[in-house]
Design an enzyme around this catalytic site. Structure first.
Site, PDB file in Angstrom:
ATOM      1  CG  ASN A 115      -1.929   0.923   1.510  1.00  8.56           C
ATOM      2  OD1 ASN A 115      -2.627   1.245   0.740  1.00  8.56           O
ATOM      3  ND2 ASN A 115      -1.930   1.613   2.688  1.00  8.56           N
TER       4      ASN A 115
ATOM      5  CG  HIS B 138      -4.186  10.170   2.078  1.00  9.91           C
ATOM      6  ND1 HIS B 138      -5.397  10.111   2.943  1.00  9.91           N
ATOM      7  CD2 HIS B 138      -3.463   8.963   2.406  1.00  9.91           C
ATOM      8  CE1 HIS B 138      -5.140   9.104   3.716  1.00  9.91           C
ATOM      9  NE2 HIS B 138      -3.986   8.297   3.429  1.00  9.91           N
TER      10      HIS B 138
ATOM     11  CD  GLU C  36      -3.910   4.746   4.058  1.00  8.31           C
ATOM     12  OE1 GLU C  36      -3.712   5.730   4.177  1.00  8.31           O
ATOM     13  OE2 GLU C  36      -3.281   3.804   4.238  1.00  8.31           O
TER      14      GLU C  36
ATOM     15  CG  ASP D 249      -8.209  11.696   3.296  1.00 14.29           C
ATOM     16  OD1 ASP D 249      -7.292  12.030   2.380  1.00 14.29           O
ATOM     17  OD2 ASP D 249      -7.702  11.680   4.532  1.00 14.29           O
TER      18      ASP D 249
HETATM   19  C1  XIL Z   1      -2.809   7.973  10.105  1.00  9.70           C
HETATM   20  C2  XIL Z   1      -3.697   7.758  11.330  1.00  9.70           C
HETATM   21  O1  XIL Z   1      -5.120   8.142  10.746  1.00  9.70           O
HETATM   22  C3  XIL Z   1      -3.571   8.662  12.388  1.00  9.70           C
HETATM   23  O2  XIL Z   1      -4.610   8.755  13.199  1.00  9.70           O
HETATM   24  C4  XIL Z   1      -2.076   8.640  12.933  1.00  9.70           C
HETATM   25  O3  XIL Z   1      -1.965   9.931  13.821  1.00  9.70           O
HETATM   26  C5  XIL Z   1      -1.041   8.725  11.707  1.00  9.70           C
HETATM   27  O4  XIL Z   1      -1.628   7.598  10.815  1.00  9.70           O
HETATM   28  N1  XIL Z   1      -1.141   6.665   5.644  1.00  9.70           N
HETATM   29  C6  XIL Z   1      -1.489   5.545   6.086  1.00  9.70           C
HETATM   30  C7  XIL Z   1      -1.994   5.473   7.534  1.00  9.70           C
HETATM   31  O5  XIL Z   1      -1.085   4.426   5.708  1.00  9.70           O
HETATM   32  O6  XIL Z   1      -1.609   4.620   8.604  1.00  9.70           O
HETATM   33  C8  XIL Z   1      -1.906   6.765   8.296  1.00  9.70           C
HETATM   34  O7  XIL Z   1      -3.148   6.929   9.074  1.00  9.70           O
HETATM   35  C9  XIL Z   1      -2.347   8.047   7.043  1.00  9.70           C
HETATM   36  C10 XIL Z   1      -1.416   7.990   6.072  1.00  9.70           C
END
Ligand code: XIL
Length: 323
Positions: free
Chosen positions: A178, A214, A244, A246
């Site tokens: 990932n 993201h 993930e 957003d």
């Molecule tokens: C983030 C969490 O959402 C937060 O709460 C934590 O403080 C930091 O990590 N990429 C990833 C996730 O693979 O594990 C991350 O999650 C966001 C970015």
């Protein structure tokens, strides 16, 4: 009113899911929406399966937080995405401090991955499959390998050590690598494709590549580039998932930004919809109330399809439109 899991399933996808975190589960207004398995068919623990949470000191495994999320998924009949086994971040210092021989770190990775993945073996067994982000974020943005304790001690072999341990621990789980900034063509995506090719050619188990997604409102990659990139991965014989999602904005949110965000959500969902090997979509929490964005990206936020009062934003309809 549309429900996202129902819409995604009707469109032929396996799931529409969300990340969640243990501290959020005492908020009953939050769980009232989270627990609706016609809205979310899949759950990823945002933090509680990470190394610092599950093996804070060597050989001492703590699964209370992880079990709570896994049980929530099971109770609600949702797929579970394990996240994650091997990552440079949120590592306990006993690992990140390093000083290991290659044999020692190999054994540490094997023990961690097999204990963690084995813990949830066969979980959600009434569902067609579940997945593990076994290796998270191995590359720098320029496509070079990230300098961390794993790469610096073991070279690239840490990837196959982790994947093999995960496969053995739960042969029914889909195992993934990932990363972010691999969603459109470029050096980092090419590096990930080359890694998949080399794993495949040496018969290392790998089922999928997770595209974190993201994104930023107004800067979301085009549908064409997302599709071209996903096709490049699926052509190598792996599935892809949006893991993930957003889409953040510079605050304050305005009607224009919310409208662009809706368009951007549609772009991403419709790209997954256009690629049969894109199995599902996970948002990195569904409400702005619990988004990780404001604490990580200063001055930015409002990245989720529901606002902080649990009201649906235009982005919600943008998701529905995309399927
Ligand atoms: C983030 C969490 O959402 C937060 O709460 C934590 O403080 C930091 O990590 N990429 C990833 C996730 O693979 O594990 C991350 O999650 C966001 C970015």
């Amino acid at each position: 009113t549309a429900k996202l899991q129902t819409v995604a399933k009707s469109a032929g996808k396996l799931y529409f899911g969300t990340a969640t975190d243990n501290s959020e589960l005492s908020d009953t207004a939050y769980t009232a929406i989270l627990d609706d398995n016609t809205m979310f068919g899949q759950i990823t623990p945002a933090n509680s399966m990470k190394w610092d949470a599950t093996e804070p000191s060597q050989g001492q495994f703590t699964f209370s937080g992880a079990d709570q999320i896994a049980n929530l998924a099971k109770t609600n009949g949702m797929l579970l995405r394990g996240h994650n086994c091997v990552w440079y971040n949120q590592l306990p210092s006993w690992v990140s401090n390093g000083g290991f021989t290659t044999a020692q770190l190999t054994s540490i990775i094997q023990t961690h991955c097999s204990t963690l993945v084995g813990r949830y073996k066969g979980q959600v067994c009434t569902c067609p499959s579940h997945s593990w982000d076994v290796v998270n974020e191995p590359f720098n943005d320029d496509g070079t390998w990230r300098s961390d304790v794993f790469y610096n001690t073991l070279g690239t072999s840490f990837v196959e050590i982790a994947l093999n341990a995960a496969r053995q621990a739960d042969p029914t789980a889909k195992i993934y690598i990932n990363d972010y900034n691999i969603e459109s063509p470029g050096a980092k995506s090419t590096a990930m494709q080359n890694l998949v090719k080399s794993l495949k050619s040496s018969n290392v188990p790998i089922d999928g590549v997770g595209l974190q997604c993201h994104f930023i409102v107004g800067e979301t990659p085009s549908s064409a580039s997302l599709i071209q990139n996903m096709n490049a991965f699926t052509a190598l014989g792996v599935e892809v998932a949006i893991t993930e999602l957003d889409i953040r904005m510079t605050l304050p949110s305005t009607a224009a930004l919310l409208a662009q965000q809706k368009t951007d959500y549609t772009t991403v969902i419709s790209a997954c919809q256009a690629v049969s090997g894109c199995v599902g979509v996970t948002v990195w929490d569904w409400t702005d109330k619990y988004s990780w964005v404001p604490s990580t990206f200063s001055g930015q936020g409002a990245a989720c399809p529901w606002d902080q009062n649990f009201q649906k934003k235009p982005a919600f309809d943008g998701i529905v439109t995309g399927f």
